[in-house]
Design an enzyme around this catalytic site. Structure first.
Site, short mmCIF file in Angstrom:
data_model
loop_
_atom_site.label_atom_id
_atom_site.label_comp_id
_atom_site.label_asym_id
_atom_site.label_seq_id
_atom_site.Cartn_x
_atom_site.Cartn_y
_atom_site.Cartn_z
N GLU A 45 139.17 125.91 33.87
CA GLU A 45 139.22 124.68 33.09
C GLU A 45 140.06 124.90 31.84
OE1 GLU A 45 135.30 123.00 32.88
OE2 GLU A 45 135.84 121.70 31.20
N CYS A 104 133.72 128.26 31.56
CA CYS A 104 133.96 129.20 30.47
C CYS A 104 133.96 130.60 31.06
CB CYS A 104 132.83 129.13 29.43
SG CYS A 104 132.77 127.58 28.56
#
Lengths: 573, 509
Positions: free
Chosen positions: B398, B364
């Site tokens: 990601e 994140c």
């Protein structure tokens, strides 16, 4: 996927990522943008979720930037986000300026729990309550906010440990008594004073929240069915992964960790006991000091009142000298006129005054006595065990203890061994004898028996038989050889003198000495056997024996008599 | 369900939708009505209804707007003079949907067809899961009477992509050029070939257990925001998304967050008391980078569990796809701070798996909203690549990326690659570009393609530095000259890639 464009003259090659591609400026390429070219490059995904990719603002910005990348002039666009505005809170007060940046990079491992102090923080309700409580209490006992929080936190934590499943099974709020039993060092003395008052408040607050924790907490898994669907349940543990082949080693590691943990616990326990001890020592010091000061006061008072005090009082104020406990106790008992019983019934080192000092000598004597008693007892036991047994191990490696016991019944015998068949007994003989045994004569004259025999009797153990031999040396010296004389040491023996002869003999320590009784029946038989074998052999045996004897006499007479005859061993007999 | 099924064709509503006029009293959850937003009317779906001070208020989601713009509105802003769309009646699960939600976002479902039974299973799950937060915030009598669920959002009126009509008023402006911050979320595998929607909930949870910090799950990301306002440091911030802070905070007007320990308080008195006791002045880990502008701290999720949890709760307020389903142990957190006499102010962070099976170098990434549009996002991204270079690995964030994340990364990639290509070289290959920048080949291709720089000329592929790209870069440089350029200086990074043993992997990090 991509359609072959029919108009294409050449088949396009696939784009290779490893191949060097020319880097060109736009003016170096043909102007005709070949739309088809792009198709031969696999389309790369943006990575944004499909559903969100189509969002209005994102598309607006993307198309704007695409327009920019292709030469269009477009105003910069932003994706709108909810606002963040300056806060009205007093930042300077809440976050004081006291940070000084270190020169080196910060290295830090304390956790949040280490850094936030007491985890319970007062609410405005608590503030009101605390104010009221302090008003009721009066000026002298005021509860501070920190103490209040400490107490509240203690209640919260106790409730948490005592009712860990409160969220699930709804138990009643803990009673004050239950909490009180849990008081430990987590709550300071000063805070404890308020615990009772604060408890009611805490209980009320707990009731308001249906006995849930007062500080809002995250929801963790409770292993109930509802967990999975509750969006507030967060930070679940990841189940431990599948056990692998390394299990044995892992188990070992666990064991080690457990052991380590146990040892740490033990160390911690030790430390806490040490702490307790030190605290007590501190208290004791304080008390000693108080005693001292009070004694000083007494002294002062006595002086003022003109009471003629004994100087003993003053002396007592110092640690009593250890060897004089009696003085102490009498002084105390005497007391001082006008004073109550003296408080100092103990010495500064904490022992009662009348407990006798133990003297070192007494202790040593007692010890010695115990040791001797033990030895005597064992001796008696051994003798008892040996009764009725014939000791065929004639000379055990350790000299038999019986000898010592038999000493009392020893009958000194002055014997003369006649090397040759008895000739005439000359008068000097007895005189020599007397000289030799002068000391014995003094002590046991009565018992003295003079026996003259050619060979020692069988029944007396060989070493105990005294034998003398007179011979003449060079220059007419007369020498008396003694054997088997154990003279009780009446005069102090100088160790150094004894030592002097220790190595004077020609037998070295390495050389093993065999104790042999030449007059033992066994040996006699042996010699007889040798006799039969031939005169010559006998002669040799004789010679050797006499050499051995005289040899021995020149040795330290404290040693047991021994001959150097090489005998058949007793065991062989 | 029906609308969703068909929504892959955004510009039409093939299924008949029940339309009609509504009154305030007949409005219910799932209804789509036109709502005034920044001076224009937009279609919005009602996700929740509450009565505040005696008046009904509606939580609405504007179609084609990011969920972060969902908001509570008074009844006046709903245009009842136009027809509303009634939610499609729930055929299968009506009974279960006692207290229901609401919307599920236009999702991947729109672009691909999925077997019906699968979808059904999923939407059922969705509903059950998302029902809970709803229950705490809505309690209208009318609701129970007509349980309904709009299982899909329709995408009528799809707006043509080209519009530049973005309403800018609501956008805080700052220096352009700098990229916006960036929240990238990741959900492992989102970008993978397999259509994500065939993940069952169980599959997804298993995926989350072993790696990744984010979710594909619609229900996870379609909740009503639970916090109204957040106070942190010198700012008051409006949260964007739901975050599982303690349930008690749902009622709080303001949640106070300590800038240093990230602890949270629903009561200002408590917060002030906390501030008198909290001694933390920087993120609780080792500083691994410092220049005259920012510092970076490396925090281990396992060792600093409380702090990292606090950080995740906070960032969840601004990251839609982030999931807090599992704990923070397998992540490292790299936190960027500015410094002054008050201490180190957290500006943004990115998390990173201790060991990423997919080769992600960021899980994140977030610049806190109060610091967005100041160029911090680019620094964060640059730093993440700097770590990858030190590790000797190629990395990629990601997936899925958020909208802001995509823009932030694209801007960084463009600048990085264009800079290299402009150093006068005449040849370049994609893999080398990746190796120099620690970017994956895919990301390099993505960038070149997106900028229209990969072309086919004279029988071979060529990389074209287009005039527009060059010009854009020149403009950017001119601006940097004036304002100064913020970059990450690799020499100031004191960091070795942390090594984790097999046993730490076995024992949950």
């Amino acid at each position: 996927m991509t359609q072959r464009v029919t108009g294409q003259r050449f088949r396009q090659r696939k784009l290779s990522t490893k191949q060097n591609l020319p880097v060109l400026r736009e003016n170096e390429v043909e102007k005709l943008p070949d739309d088809d070219a792009q198709r031969h490059i696999p389309k790369v995904e943006t990575g944004v979720e499909k559903g969100e990719e189509i969002e209005h603002h994102l598309q607006a910005v993307i198309s704007a930037s695409q327009a920019a990348a292709t030469g269009g002039k477009v105003a910069q666009l932003y994706i709108p986000t909810p606002e963040a505005v300056a806060s009205s809170l007093q930042y300077e007060q809440l976050y004081p300026r006291h940070f000084a940046q270190p020169a080196t990079y910060i290295r830090f491992s304390s956790t949040v729990e280490d850094c936030v102090g007491c985890p319970y923080c007062m609410t405005s309700d608590d503030m009101l309550f605390l104010k009221e409580m302090n008003q009721r209490k009066g000026r002298t006992i005021q509860c501070t906010e920190d103490e209040f929080e400490e107490v509240m936190n203690f209640f919260e934590e106790t409730a948490q440990t005592k009712q860990p499943y409160a969220a699930v099974d709804n138990p009643p709020v803990l009673s004050y008594e239950e909490i009180e039993t849990e008081f430990d060092e987590a709550i300071s003395e000063s805070s404890r004073r308020f615990a009772k008052d604060i408890y009611e408040h805490w209980k009320n607050q707990r009731l308001l929240t249906s006995n849930r924790s007062l500080m809002p907490t995250l929801k963790f898994e409770t292993n109930l069915e509802t967990d999975d669907s509750d969006p507030y349940v967060c930070f679940r543990r990841r189940e431990v992964r599948q056990v692998r082949k390394t299990r044995g080693r892992d188990a070992q590691v666990t064991e080690k960790l457990k052991k380590l943990r146990k040892e740490l616990e033990e160390a911690r326990y030790l430390m806490s006991r040490v702490k307790v001890r030190e605290v007590m020592a501190r208290d004791q010091l304080a008390i000693d000091r108080q005693i001292f000061e009070q004694r000083a006061t007494v002294k002062e008072a006595k002086r003022k009142l003109g009471i003629k005090g004994d100087d003993e009082d003053l002396i007592n104020q110092k640690p009593a000298p250890k060897p004089k406990p009696k003085v102490d106790s009498t002084a105390v008992q005497r007391g001082i006129p006008g004073m109550g019983p003296k408080p100092q019934l103990t010495r500064p080192d904490g022992r009662l005054l009348d407990s006798d000092l133990v003297s070192l000598q007494e202790q040593l004597a007692k010890k010695e006595e115990a040791i001797n008693g033990f030895i005597e007892e064992n001796l008696a036991k051994h003798q008892k065990w040996n009764q009725g047994w014939e000791d065929l191990t004639w000379r055990p490696i350790t000299p038999p203890l019986e000898q010592a016991a038999s000493r009392s019944t020893f009958r000194p015998v002055t014997c003369q061994q006649l090397p040759t068949p008895p000739a005439s007994v000359s008068s000097e003989n007895s005189g020599d004898n007397l000289n030799a045994d002068q000391d014995m004569n003094k002590v046991e004259k009565q018992n003295r028996v003079v026996v003259r025999y050619a060979s020692p009797p069988d029944d007396v153990p060989y070493p105990d038989q005294r034998r003398y031999r007179r011979r003449k040396g060079r220059g007419g010296r007369i020498m008396v050889d003694r054997r088997g004389v154990k003279r009780p040491c009446l005069e102090p023996i100088d160790e150094r003198v004894l030592d002097r002869h220790k190595y004077s003999g020609d037998s070295s320590e390495d050389e093993q000495l065999y104790f042999v009784d030449p007059y033992d029946n066994l040996h006699i038989k042996y010699r007889m056997m040798i006799d039969r074998q031939g005169e010559k052999a006998q002669g040799i045996a004789q010679t050797r024996r006499s050499i051995g004897d005289s040899n021995h006499l020149h040795q330290n007479h404290n040693r047991s008599a021994s001959g150097h005859l090489l005998p058949p061993s007793n065991a062989a007999g | 369900m029906a609308p969703r099924e068909s929504s892959h064709e955004p510009t039409s509503t093939p299924d008949p939708v029940e339309k009609g006029f509504a009154t305030l009293a007949t409005l219910r959850i799932g209804v789509k009505a036109f709502v005034e937003k920044d001076g224009e009317k937009r279609k919005a779906e009602i996700l929740s209804i509450q009565t505040r001070r005696g008046k009904p208020t509606f939580y609405v989601h504007y179609e084609e707007f990011n969920k972060r713009l969902d908001e509570w509105i008074p009844a006046e802003r709903i245009d009842l003079s136009r027809e509303v769309e009634w939610p499609a009646p729930e055929k299968l699960e009506k009974k279960k949907a006692a207290s229901t939600v609401s919307k599920s976002q236009p999702s991947k479902a729109e672009t691909s067809k999925v077997p019906k039974n699968l979808k059904r299973a999923r939407s059922k799950l969705d509903r059950e899961i998302s029902a809970t937060p709803e229950a705490t915030s809505t309690n209208l009598p009318g609701k129970a009477a007509r349980p309904s669920k709009a299982s899909g959002k329709e995408n009528k009126e799809h707006i043509a992509l080209v519009s530049t009509e973005v309403t800018d008023d609501s956008t805080p402006k700052a220096d352009d050029e700098e990229m916006d911050l960036v929240d990238v979320q990741d959900a492992a595998a989102a970008a993978k070939a397999a259509p994500p929607e065939i993940y069952s909930r169980e599959d997804e949870i298993e995926k989350l257990r072993t790696s990744g910090s984010m979710t594909q799950n619609q229900t996870e990301i379609s909740r009503v925001r639970n916090l109204d306002r957040v106070q942190m440091g010198q700012f008051e911030i409006e949260p964007w998304y739901f975050s599982p802070y303690p349930v008690d905070f749902t009622d709080a007007e303001m949640v106070y967050i300590c800038e240093f320990c990230l602890g949270y308080f629903g009561d200002v008195t408590q917060f002030e008391r906390h501030r008198t006791k909290c001694t933390l002045l920087h993120p609780p880990g080792n500083e691994i980078y410092r220049d005259d502008y920012v510092s970076f701290f490396e925090i281990d999720g396992r060792r600093q569990r409380t702090w990292c949890r606090n950080l995740c709760l906070l960032s969840k307020l601004f990251l839609d796809h982030k999931t807090l389903y599992y704990d923070v142990d397998p992540f490292l957190f790299y936190c960027m701070c500015t410094r002054d006499e008050h201490g180190f102010h957290l500006v943004g962070y990115f998390s990173k798996e201790k060991e990423s099976a997919e080769g992600y170098n960021v899980a994140c990434i977030l610049t806190l909203p109060q610091y967005q549009r100041k160029g911090f996002g680019k620094l964060l991204i640059a730093f993440s690549y700097e770590l990858s270079k030190r590790e000797g690995k190629l990395g990629s964030p990601e997936k899925p990326l958020s909208d802001l994340g995509l823009l932030g990364y694209r801007a960084y990639w463009q600048e990085t690659i264009v800079d290299i290509l402009m150093d006068g070289r005449t040849e370049a290959n994609v893999e080398d570009l990746g190796a120099m920048t620690a970017m994956t080949t895919t990301d390099v291709l993505h960038t070149l393609q997106n900028l229209n720089m990969l072309r086919y000329s004279k029988n071979q592929h060529v990389i074209v530095l287009t005039d527009a790209v060059v010009e854009q870069r020149e403009r950017q440089k001119a601006k940097e000259k004036i304002k100064g350029r913020r970059i990450i200086d690799p020499d100031r990074l004191q960091w070795k890639p942390p090594v984790f043993t097999a046993s730490s992997r076995t024992w949950n990090w």
